[in-house]
Enzyme design. Structure first.
Site, PDB file in Angstrom:
ATOM      1  CB  VAL A  25      -1.346   0.108   1.159  1.00  0.00           C
ATOM      2  CG1 VAL A  25      -0.299  -0.674   2.443  1.00  0.00           C
ATOM      3  CG2 VAL A  25      -1.829   1.002   0.790  1.00  0.00           C
ATOM      4  CB  CYS A  26       1.888   4.191  -1.577  1.00  0.00           C
ATOM      5  SG  CYS A  26       1.094   4.126  -3.107  1.00  0.00           S
ATOM      6  CB  ALA A  27      -0.150   8.336  -0.325  1.00  0.00           C
TER       7      ALA A  27
ATOM      8  CG  MET B  61      -2.297   4.716   3.504  1.00  0.00           C
ATOM      9  SD  MET B  61      -3.618   3.301   4.371  1.00  0.00           S
ATOM     10  CE  MET B  61      -4.021   4.515   5.436  1.00  0.00           C
TER      11      MET B  61
END
Length: 134
Positions: free
Chosen positions: A93-95, A122
């Protein structure tokens, strides 16, 4: 032959729509599968999935998934925080999901074949009203 000449727009539309249907299947193999937030929760709870957050530390501090391991994208290849069991599901996961897709491809090359990218990153997790730790 006259049919093709008279209906070239319809034929072009059919090829384009078919290509758009096949595109996700073609691009999925390089970065692993994309999972929804609810599917990620299922992987975490039932299959002992490990969340790998590839955000930078300042982004991670603003909010992350509970028990996520923060391994910035630039350190993903050399991190000791990756699980030694390469069969465990990894949810990357990242932004927004862009870095996570590249990180998932890197992890697959390193032998982590059960790698998934959180759809929407996210932002998608928050949109699904799932808990975030700070």
């Amino acid at each position: 032959m006259d049919f093709f000449i008279n209906n070239w727009i319809l034929i072009l539309a059919a090829f384009v729509s078919g290509g758009l249907l096949v595109w996700p299947l073609v691009t999925r193999g390089a970065a692993g599968s994309t999972v929804s937030p609810s599917e990620a929760v299922r992987l975490i709870n039932r299959e002992k999935g490990v969340v790998i957050d590839v955000c930078e530390p300042d982004e991670f501090a603003k909010g992350h998934i509970k028990d996520a391991r923060n391994i910035p994208f630039g350190q993903i290849e050399s991190s000791a925080q990756l699980p030694s069991n390469k069969a465990l599901p990894l949810i990357v996961v990242c932004a927004t999901g862009a870095r996570a897709s590249r990180a998932a491809a890197t992890l697959r090359k390193a032998g982590y074949q059960n790698t998934h990218v959180l759809a929407g990153g996210m932002a998608g997790w928050r949109e699904a009203n799932l808990p975030v730790e700070k």
